[in-house]
Design a protein around this motif. Structure first.
Motif, PDB file in Angstrom:
ATOM      1  N   GLU B 336       0.834  -1.211   0.000  1.00 67.64           N
ATOM      2  CA  GLU B 336       0.000   0.000   0.000  1.00 67.64           C
ATOM      3  C   GLU B 336       0.866   1.258   0.000  1.00 67.64           C
ATOM      4  O   GLU B 336       0.598   2.220  -0.726  1.00 67.64           O
ATOM      5  CB  GLU B 336      -0.901  -0.014   1.240  1.00 67.64           C
ATOM      6  N   SER B 337       1.914   1.213   0.801  1.00 67.25           N
ATOM      7  CA  SER B 337       2.795   2.359   0.901  1.00 67.25           C
ATOM      8  C   SER B 337       3.514   2.604  -0.445  1.00 67.25           C
ATOM      9  O   SER B 337       3.648   3.753  -0.888  1.00 67.25           O
ATOM     10  CB  SER B 337       3.768   2.100   2.057  1.00 67.25           C
ATOM     11  N   TRP B 338       3.930   1.547  -1.106  1.00 68.91           N
ATOM     12  CA  TRP B 338       4.555   1.667  -2.444  1.00 68.91           C
ATOM     13  C   TRP B 338       3.558   2.231  -3.446  1.00 68.91           C
ATOM     14  O   TRP B 338       3.895   3.100  -4.259  1.00 68.91           O
ATOM     15  CB  TRP B 338       5.063   0.290  -2.886  1.00 68.91           C
ATOM     16  N   MET B 339       2.326   1.776  -3.377  1.00 73.00           N
ATOM     17  CA  MET B 339       1.299   2.256  -4.312  1.00 73.00           C
ATOM     18  C   MET B 339       1.091   3.756  -4.166  1.00 73.00           C
ATOM     19  O   MET B 339       0.992   4.484  -5.155  1.00 73.00           O
ATOM     20  CB  MET B 339      -0.024   1.504  -4.075  1.00 73.00           C
ATOM     21  N   LYS B 340       1.022   4.212  -2.889  1.00 70.70           N
ATOM     22  CA  LYS B 340       0.841   5.647  -2.661  1.00 70.70           C
ATOM     23  C   LYS B 340       2.069   6.423  -3.127  1.00 70.70           C
ATOM     24  O   LYS B 340       1.959   7.497  -3.719  1.00 70.70           O
ATOM     25  CB  LYS B 340       0.575   5.918  -1.173  1.00 70.70           C
ATOM     26  N   GLU B 341       3.233   5.858  -2.844  1.00 71.56           N
ATOM     27  CA  GLU B 341       4.498   6.510  -3.205  1.00 71.56           C
ATOM     28  C   GLU B 341       4.579   6.774  -4.710  1.00 71.56           C
ATOM     29  O   GLU B 341       5.041   7.835  -5.136  1.00 71.56           O
ATOM     30  CB  GLU B 341       5.661   5.617  -2.749  1.00 71.56           C
ATOM     31  N   ILE B 342       4.146   5.799  -5.531  1.00 72.56           N
ATOM     32  CA  ILE B 342       4.293   6.014  -6.982  1.00 72.56           C
ATOM     33  C   ILE B 342       3.082   6.750  -7.571  1.00 72.56           C
ATOM     34  O   ILE B 342       3.040   7.020  -8.771  1.00 72.56           O
ATOM     35  CB  ILE B 342       4.571   4.698  -7.757  1.00 72.56           C
TER      36      ILE B 342
END
Lengths: 388, 388
Positions: B336-342
């Motif tokens: 989830e954190s990676w998804m928000k980051e990109i």
């Protein structure tokens, strides 16, 4: 993924317990004359020969037999096979066996109508094929070389004391290969384990090279993880279908060109192992395992980043609070421990190599330039000494 | 690796900055009449159209143009294209664009000489091709669908309010595809990011299914790891060639049949996302990202082993001293954190979905049976609510 490259792999694979059922339909694509190529006759003992012949006959094929392909197929045998294929107007070469039988069949396929000496043309001068090619199909009974889905063909010329591999283009790849993991069950455990390390080494030779971030290396890590798990299971129970099928599938993808795309490769372990093999006639996979740890420990400082990555991504080493070198070393220890666990040969002396051979083996070792350290002659000797 | 399967992928790929240089040689394999298929005309702005036309002319081809392929190619357009291809005796369909242009070109290739209504035959009755097929080649300018190396083709029929995909056999796969990562640079960042999640989702749909130990899942993990790293780099700098090339190559292997071999698959996120898309007309990849976290959190307890493995093998979660559930949850948090980051869209309300649409979207969501939990209607509604 930095380089330009072409990917093409037209081999059709039939995989699973029922894979041989697909042979009949494939045979419809080819003419009546089928050359049946096999090795020392183990396929007659385990019944695969009988099954294949029954299908060929049911499909109304004329069978031309060419058995007795040796573990290292020779140029003399190749001349004979090419003659058989030509004089019988063979429409399909069906290889039933392991890598040697597949390799040999591919060599015959490009030699039958070759106007020149095929050994000279393909294995000395590395020329492209310029004659008609007889299509090849494979029924695989041994796992490791990946020959079922690539253009590789290694031929030995005893008169010239040369063993040379030519990687042919996709027009020489097998048209189809039949992969039934159960067909590999009767292989002795020593051969199975050697085959597993051959696969491992194919992957590592392509992995331990280059410094860029490359999808091919991530795929390689996935194949390695799968192989490590499956090897442990297969050694415990050689009839573990799940494990044997994973090993078979990993072997195919370890050397069908995919994981080398867009990157450089090493292949120095194969150079060392083949030189050991020339002096000891030991099983190929075991020559690779016996030289691997000294080689990797030697080059590790020159490719520290990659070896640390290998430790974490393949061997689950926890890097927290450790130096890169400590992480990398821990990875190699984990690898070594796995190798011993599955029963690989860890020393070339166990394969019959002696100290007085080292000079000769070192001289016979070809030096590649794709790895993290281009070895000099002293380093080769040092690595071989460590391997004793 | 338990099931029986066949693997065959005859598409030849030319990859890299110089990939288009290979077009001339490929064109020699086909007759004079080339149908040039493209979308809304962005290839005229970025100069790819001009480059391709120059090569076609230099090779002496007659060019028949068929531009204006829409993001969701329609049955009406397909009828027109098939007519053009037939009346001009087209020898090769050259698709220059992204997944829609490739999908459409494959549909035209099997429709030009189809004696029946191709929409009914292929997309309603899912019948095999029984007519001559016009060969297709692709020059890819967008990344995500994998259409450049598979038999997939999705066509929309507005009159019937249906959007249906047919997965054709390897005789319909593109004969060749030209993949130059630089051709994707001009794509807006939102589209690039959506494409990245489309790739991610393709891999996860195949990964989150089944409980056996399977080489395909290990390859999938490798592709995921590569994508995660490259996505971060590409979002920072869309002209990072290394990152864009890894993303392009990962996209191809995410959906060219390899990682589904020998295993079951899910595809429920696509069912949810497509239903959202039908109501909002939002970008495909963003509809997938917006429903993913609620869906995966919902099914996680039913596939706990796999989700814990995902956390460790893909997201480097340290499992020491944690329960499987804690490990699995940590993996989803990292995702989830990676998804928000990109910069992915995390809620369907941000795509225009409203609470009063939920009932309709839920009804339009097809329920698959390959995942860790076969959803019932209430669960679908619940997941959509969570996604709002």
């Amino acid at each position: 993924m930095l380089g330009n490259f072409t990917y093409s792999n037209p081999t059709k694979l039939y995989f699973g317990k029922d894979a041989l059922d697909s042979l009949s339909a494939e045979l419809e694509n080819y003419g009546k004359n089928v050359m049946l190529v096999y090795g020392g006759g183990s396929i007659k003992k385990n019944g695969i020969y009988q099954k294949v012949v029954k299908i060929l006959k049911a499909c109304g094929k004329n069978i031309v037999e060419d058995g007795g392909v040796m573990p290292n197929p020779t140029a003399e045998k190749l001349y004979e096979g090419a003659e058989i294929a030509r004089t019988h107007n063979v429409d399909l070469i069906l290889a039933v066996g392991g890598g040697s039988v597949c390799d040999y069949s591919k060599a015959v396929s490009v030699s039958a109508y070759c106007k020149e000496d095929p050994w000279d043309k393909y294995f000395i001068r590395f020329e492209d094929v310029s004659c008609d090619i007889i299509p090849v199909g494979c029924v695989l009974t041994m796992v490791g070389t990946g020959s079922e889905m690539n253009g590789g063909s290694v031929i030995t010329n005893h008169k010239q004391k040369l063993k040379i591999g030519h990687v042919f283009g996709d027009n020489v790849f097998p048209k189809f290969s039949i992969l039934n993991p159960e067909f590999t069950y009767t292989l002795p455990k020593y051969q199975m384990t050697a085959g597993i390390y051959d696969i491992m080494s194919h992957i590592l030779e392509q992995y331990f090279s280059g410094t860029d971030d490359n999808t091919s290396d991530y795929i390689a890590e996935g194949l390695l993880r799968s192989l490590i798990v499956s090897a442990r299971a297969a050694v415990k129970n050689p009839e573990d279908y799940e494990a044997r099928s994973n090993i078979m599938w990993t072997a195919t993808w370890a050397l069908n060109t995919l994981i080398a795309k867009g990157k450089t490769t090493d292949w120095e372990v194969h150079m060392l192992g083949q030189a050991v093999g020339a002096y000891t006639d030991a099983t190929h996979g075991m020559t690779l395992s016996a030289v691997s740890m000294p080689y990797y420990r030697h080059i590790m400082p020159y490719g520290l980043e990659k070896f640390a990555r290998y430790a974490v991504n393949v061997w689950n080493v926890n890097p927290d609070g450790k130096t890169k070198k400590e992480v990398a070393e821990e990875g190699l220890i984990a690898m070594e421990s796995w190798m011993k666990e599955i029963g690989l040969v860890m020393n070339i002396s166990d394969l019959g190599a002696t100290e007085d051979m080292l000079e000769g083996i070192a001289s016979a070792t070809f030096i590649n330039e794709g790895g993290y350290k281009i070895l000099d002659k002293n380093e080769v000797t040092e690595i071989l000494k460590e391997s004793l």
